[in-house]
Design a protein around this motif. Structure first.
Motif, PDB file in Angstrom:
ATOM      1  N   ASP A 198       0.830  -1.209   0.000  1.00 47.52           N
ATOM      2  CA  ASP A 198       0.000   0.000   0.000  1.00 47.52           C
ATOM      3  C   ASP A 198       0.862   1.256   0.000  1.00 47.52           C
ATOM      4  O   ASP A 198       0.553   2.229  -0.707  1.00 47.52           O
ATOM      5  N   ARG A 211       2.544   1.699  -3.523  1.00 45.02           N
ATOM      6  CA  ARG A 211       1.581   2.140  -4.545  1.00 45.02           C
ATOM      7  C   ARG A 211       1.186   3.595  -4.346  1.00 45.02           C
ATOM      8  O   ARG A 211       1.146   4.382  -5.298  1.00 45.02           O
ATOM      9  N   ASN A 212       0.869   3.957  -3.122  1.00 43.56           N
ATOM     10  CA  ASN A 212       0.434   5.325  -2.860  1.00 43.56           C
ATOM     11  C   ASN A 212       1.561   6.333  -3.054  1.00 43.56           C
ATOM     12  O   ASN A 212       1.339   7.426  -3.571  1.00 43.56           O
ATOM     13  N   LEU A 245       1.980   6.817  -6.718  1.00 44.16           N
ATOM     14  CA  LEU A 245       0.831   7.525  -7.266  1.00 44.16           C
ATOM     15  C   LEU A 245       0.942   9.016  -6.998  1.00 44.16           C
ATOM     16  O   LEU A 245       0.674   9.847  -7.881  1.00 44.16           O
ATOM     17  N   ILE A 246       1.345   9.384  -5.791  1.00 40.46           N
ATOM     18  CA  ILE A 246       1.382  10.797  -5.394  1.00 40.46           C
ATOM     19  C   ILE A 246       2.701  11.467  -5.774  1.00 40.46           C
ATOM     20  O   ILE A 246       2.717  12.592  -6.290  1.00 40.46           O
ATOM     21  N   ALA A 298      -5.395   2.413   5.183  1.00 39.40           N
ATOM     22  CA  ALA A 298      -5.361   2.871   3.785  1.00 39.40           C
ATOM     23  C   ALA A 298      -5.446   4.392   3.716  1.00 39.40           C
ATOM     24  O   ALA A 298      -4.728   5.038   2.938  1.00 39.40           O
ATOM     25  N   TRP A 299      -6.338   4.981   4.530  1.00 38.49           N
ATOM     26  CA  TRP A 299      -6.455   6.431   4.539  1.00 38.49           C
ATOM     27  C   TRP A 299      -5.195   7.074   5.105  1.00 38.49           C
ATOM     28  O   TRP A 299      -4.688   8.061   4.563  1.00 38.49           O
ATOM     29  N   ARG A 337      -2.291   7.083   2.552  1.00 38.90           N
ATOM     30  CA  ARG A 337      -2.508   8.051   1.470  1.00 38.90           C
ATOM     31  C   ARG A 337      -2.378   9.482   1.996  1.00 38.90           C
ATOM     32  O   ARG A 337      -1.797  10.351   1.338  1.00 38.90           O
ATOM     33  N   THR A 375       0.500  12.257   0.839  1.00 38.99           N
ATOM     34  CA  THR A 375      -0.066  13.472   0.239  1.00 38.99           C
ATOM     35  C   THR A 375       0.381  14.711   0.991  1.00 38.99           C
ATOM     36  O   THR A 375       0.798  15.717   0.395  1.00 38.99           O
TER      37      THR A 375
END
Length: 218
Positions: A45, A48-49, A52-53, A114-115, A118, A122
């Motif tokens: 996780d 991936r995050n 992505l960011i 998960a939150w 991310r 972020t």
């Protein structure tokens, strides 16, 4: 003598079996500088995050080191004001869910791994993008200071450093020496935060194959 050896082996085996059945064998103790076993559960996780960011060259080892410092990868971790893997406060969680609607759509639950993952990657990039520094390592150190204590405090510290003749674009040995008014305990905690992540935990996760660290890549 062989039968004695076999007898002793059988006795030891039986003793260990009994201890295991009654729960008397203690869990192995992890070294202080070891990666917690729970980290493996969230490695995918985070990777991936982060990509992505931050993009494909995301400093995953740095971000892993930050979660290590914040919660030691315990999703249920709670302190007086903060909670979860990323140790967000209620106010910061509310703000970031407003600033980044995709995080609000995820439920804005600080205790949800998960939150939290991310939100951490972020918020780190949000801070990183708003800081001027001599290089990526110094910039990340300042972003981590801001994550821990607030961007406003970082900017006040930088202005004070500049007024005193220090290099406001360098954290280590420069801006980190100046306190624009934090309480002593908050200043000590804040200065230890980037050092622990970038000098202690980032190399640990990088050596374990989690990806690059921002200071090593600089």
């Amino acid at each position: 003598m062989r039968w004695r050896c076999e007898f002793r082996t059988a006795c030891v085996f039986n003793l260990l079996l009994v201890l295991a059945l009654v729960g008397c064998i203690p869990e192995p103790v992890q070294a202080a500088d070891a990666i917690p076993h729970a980290a493996a559960r969230y490695r995918g996780d985070l990777t991936r995050n982060a990509r992505l960011i931050w993009g494909l060259e995301a400093p995953v080892a740095t971000l892993a080191g930050q979660i290590h410092q914040e919660s030691a990868w315990r999703a249920t971790a709670q302190s007086k004001y903060a909670a979860g893997l990323a140790q967000f406060t209620p106010d910061t969680a509310k703000w970031i869910c407003g600033a980044y609607p995709s995080l609000g759509d995820m439920g804005c639950d600080r205790m949800a791994p998960a939150w939290a993952i991310r939100a951490l990657v972020t918020y780190d990039l949000h801070l990183f993008d708003r800081i001027d520094a001599a290089n990526a390592c110094e910039r990340m150190a300042m972003a981590l200071s801001a994550y821990n204590g607030g961007l406003g405090w970082l900017n006040r510290d930088k202005r004070l450093a500049s007024a005193k003749g220090a290099d406001e674009l360098s954290w280590f040995g420069e801006v980190e020496r100046f306190n624009a008014g934090r309480a002593d305990w908050a200043f000590t905690e804040n200065r230890g935060y980037p050092r622990a992540i970038l000098r202690r935990w980032e190399p640990l996760y990088q050596a374990a194959g989690w990806g690059i660290g921002v200071c090593d890549a600089d």
